[in-house]
Write a protein that holds these residues in place. Structure first.
Motif, short mmCIF file in Angstrom:
data_model
loop_
_atom_site.label_atom_id
_atom_site.label_comp_id
_atom_site.label_asym_id
_atom_site.label_seq_id
_atom_site.Cartn_x
_atom_site.Cartn_y
_atom_site.Cartn_z
N ALA A 12 0.82 -1.21 0.00
CA ALA A 12 0.00 0.00 0.00
C ALA A 12 0.85 1.26 0.00
CB ALA A 12 -0.95 0.00 1.19
N ALA A 13 2.09 1.14 0.42
CA ALA A 13 2.95 2.32 0.51
C ALA A 13 3.77 2.57 -0.75
CB ALA A 13 3.88 2.17 1.71
N VAL A 14 3.62 1.77 -1.79
CA VAL A 14 4.47 1.91 -2.97
C VAL A 14 4.36 3.31 -3.58
CG1 VAL A 14 4.86 1.10 -5.34
CG2 VAL A 14 4.56 -0.53 -3.49
N GLY A 15 3.15 3.82 -3.71
CA GLY A 15 2.99 5.17 -4.26
C GLY A 15 3.64 6.22 -3.39
N ASN A 16 3.49 6.06 -2.08
CA ASN A 16 4.12 7.00 -1.15
C ASN A 16 5.64 6.88 -1.21
OD1 ASN A 16 1.52 7.65 -0.43
ND2 ASN A 16 1.54 6.42 1.42
N GLN A 17 6.14 5.66 -1.37
CA GLN A 17 7.58 5.48 -1.48
C GLN A 17 8.11 6.09 -2.77
OE1 GLN A 17 8.90 1.48 -0.59
NE2 GLN A 17 7.54 1.37 1.18
N MET A 18 7.30 6.06 -3.83
CA MET A 18 7.71 6.71 -5.08
C MET A 18 7.92 8.21 -4.83
SD MET A 18 5.88 6.94 -8.82
CE MET A 18 4.56 8.00 -8.24
N ILE A 19 7.01 8.82 -4.06
CA ILE A 19 7.16 10.24 -3.74
C ILE A 19 8.46 10.47 -2.97
CG2 ILE A 19 6.21 12.16 -2.40
CD1 ILE A 19 3.40 11.03 -3.08
N GLU A 20 8.75 9.60 -2.00
CA GLU A 20 10.00 9.75 -1.23
C GLU A 20 11.22 9.64 -2.13
OE1 GLU A 20 10.22 7.28 2.28
OE2 GLU A 20 8.11 7.62 2.73
N ILE A 21 11.19 8.70 -3.08
CA ILE A 21 12.30 8.56 -4.02
C ILE A 21 12.44 9.82 -4.86
CG2 ILE A 21 13.06 7.32 -6.10
CD1 ILE A 21 11.81 4.76 -4.75
N HIS A 22 11.32 10.36 -5.33
CA HIS A 22 11.36 11.59 -6.13
C HIS A 22 11.93 12.75 -5.32
CE1 HIS A 22 8.00 10.21 -9.12
NE2 HIS A 22 9.13 9.54 -9.26
N LEU A 23 11.51 12.89 -4.07
CA LEU A 23 12.04 13.96 -3.22
C LEU A 23 13.55 13.81 -3.04
CD1 LEU A 23 9.20 14.15 -0.53
CD2 LEU A 23 9.75 15.87 -2.28
N TRP A 24 14.00 12.59 -2.81
CA TRP A 24 15.43 12.34 -2.63
C TRP A 24 16.20 12.65 -3.92
CZ3 TRP A 24 18.62 8.54 -4.89
CH2 TRP A 24 19.92 8.49 -4.36
N LEU A 25 15.69 12.18 -5.06
CA LEU A 25 16.36 12.46 -6.33
C LEU A 25 16.41 13.97 -6.61
CD1 LEU A 25 14.93 9.55 -8.50
CD2 LEU A 25 17.34 9.87 -7.88
N SER A 26 15.32 14.66 -6.33
CA SER A 26 15.29 16.12 -6.53
C SER A 26 16.31 16.82 -5.64
CB SER A 26 13.89 16.67 -6.26
OG SER A 26 12.98 16.18 -7.22
N ALA A 27 16.41 16.38 -4.39
CA ALA A 27 17.37 16.98 -3.45
C ALA A 27 18.80 16.70 -3.91
CB ALA A 27 17.14 16.45 -2.04
N GLU A 28 19.06 15.48 -4.38
CA GLU A 28 20.40 15.14 -4.87
C GLU A 28 20.76 15.96 -6.10
OE1 GLU A 28 22.94 13.05 -3.58
OE2 GLU A 28 21.58 13.44 -1.89
N LEU A 29 19.79 16.16 -6.99
CA LEU A 29 20.05 16.97 -8.18
C LEU A 29 20.33 18.42 -7.78
CD1 LEU A 29 20.32 17.33 -11.20
CD2 LEU A 29 17.82 17.44 -11.36
N ALA A 30 19.59 18.94 -6.82
CA ALA A 30 19.83 20.31 -6.33
C ALA A 30 21.23 20.43 -5.73
CB ALA A 30 18.77 20.71 -5.31
N ARG A 31 21.63 19.42 -4.94
CA ARG A 31 22.99 19.43 -4.36
C ARG A 31 24.05 19.39 -5.45
NH1 ARG A 31 25.32 15.78 -0.12
NH2 ARG A 31 25.47 14.56 -1.98
N LEU A 32 23.80 18.56 -6.45
CA LEU A 32 24.74 18.43 -7.55
C LEU A 32 24.88 19.74 -8.31
CD1 LEU A 32 26.50 16.47 -9.13
CD2 LEU A 32 24.46 15.75 -10.37
N GLU A 124 11.07 18.11 -12.65
CA GLU A 124 10.07 18.78 -11.81
C GLU A 124 8.67 18.50 -12.34
OE1 GLU A 124 8.18 20.95 -8.90
OE2 GLU A 124 10.29 20.38 -8.94
N SER A 125 8.47 18.71 -13.63
CA SER A 125 7.13 18.48 -14.20
C SER A 125 6.84 16.98 -14.30
CB SER A 125 6.99 19.17 -15.55
OG SER A 125 7.87 18.60 -16.49
N HIS A 126 7.83 16.18 -14.65
CA HIS A 126 7.65 14.74 -14.78
C HIS A 126 7.23 14.11 -13.45
CE1 HIS A 126 8.46 10.57 -15.94
NE2 HIS A 126 9.17 10.47 -14.83
N PHE A 127 7.96 14.44 -12.39
CA PHE A 127 7.64 13.86 -11.08
C PHE A 127 6.24 14.27 -10.62
CE2 PHE A 127 12.36 13.58 -9.53
CZ PHE A 127 12.55 12.43 -10.27
N ARG A 128 5.89 15.55 -10.78
CA ARG A 128 4.56 15.99 -10.34
C ARG A 128 3.45 15.28 -11.12
NH1 ARG A 128 8.18 17.93 -7.79
NH2 ARG A 128 7.93 15.87 -6.94
N TYR A 129 3.62 15.19 -12.43
CA TYR A 129 2.63 14.51 -13.28
C TYR A 129 2.51 13.04 -12.88
CZ TYR A 129 0.56 12.61 -17.62
OH TYR A 129 -0.23 11.96 -18.54
#
Length: 162
Positions: A12-32, A124-129
């Motif tokens: 049941a948490a797979v969709g929520n975990q996808m959001i967590e992965i997206h947040l982490w990837l976005s943060a890593e890209l910002a750091r990079l 940004e747009s891909h993850f939100r969509y």
């Protein structure tokens, strides 16, 4: 708190975990991207590690989550097709970044920055969509299709607590 209960609870948490992965990837890209302002010896390695993680995530989604959703929620097939097209564009950007980093000379920062800026805008747009259209459906998947890593390409990152 990560779900640890029954297989249904974990699924049941797979969709929520996808959001967590997206947040982490976005943060890593910002750091990079921020790291391009003060390049270090680790910048090339960080960039390659990020590219590999993003590539694994998208490849995992294509083979895991998207395949499952196409089977269980056929009305999402046009959305999935759009997302796969985005994944192909992202893969092209990642290939260009990796090619820029492969040189023996100094990293061409302006070119890398241009590619990463374009990647950030696209993601940004891909993850939100993707989140808007798929989280509910992912959370509603039936059966136990596999681990989060098998379904989404990456395990959800550990949560940082204050």
């Amino acid at each position: 708190m990560h779900p640890t209960g029954s297989p249904a609870d974990r699924l049941a948490a797979v969709g929520n975990q996808m959001i967590e992965i997206h947040l982490w990837l976005s943060a890593e890209l910002a750091r990079l991207r921020a790291g391009l302002d003060t390049p270090s010896r680790d910048l090339r390695a960080h960039c390659l590690t990020f590219c590999a993680a993003l590539g694994r995530h998208h490849t995992g989604e294509d083979a895991g989550a998207f395949r499952l959703l196409a089977e269980q929620v056929p009305e999402l097939r046009p959305v999935i097709a759009n997302l796969i097209t985005d994944h192909e564009v992202v893969a092209g950007i990642l290939e260009r970044v990796e090619a820029l980093l492969a040189g023996e000379t100094a990293m061409p920062l302006a070119q890398v920055r241009g590619e990463l800026d374009g990647l950030a805008a696209l993601l940004e747009s891909h993850f939100r969509y993707e989140e808007k259209r798929l989280v509910s459906a992912l959370n509603a998947l039936t059966g136990r299709p596999g681990t989060t890593e098998e379904i989404l390409g990456l395990a959800a990152p550990p949560r940082v607590t204050d």
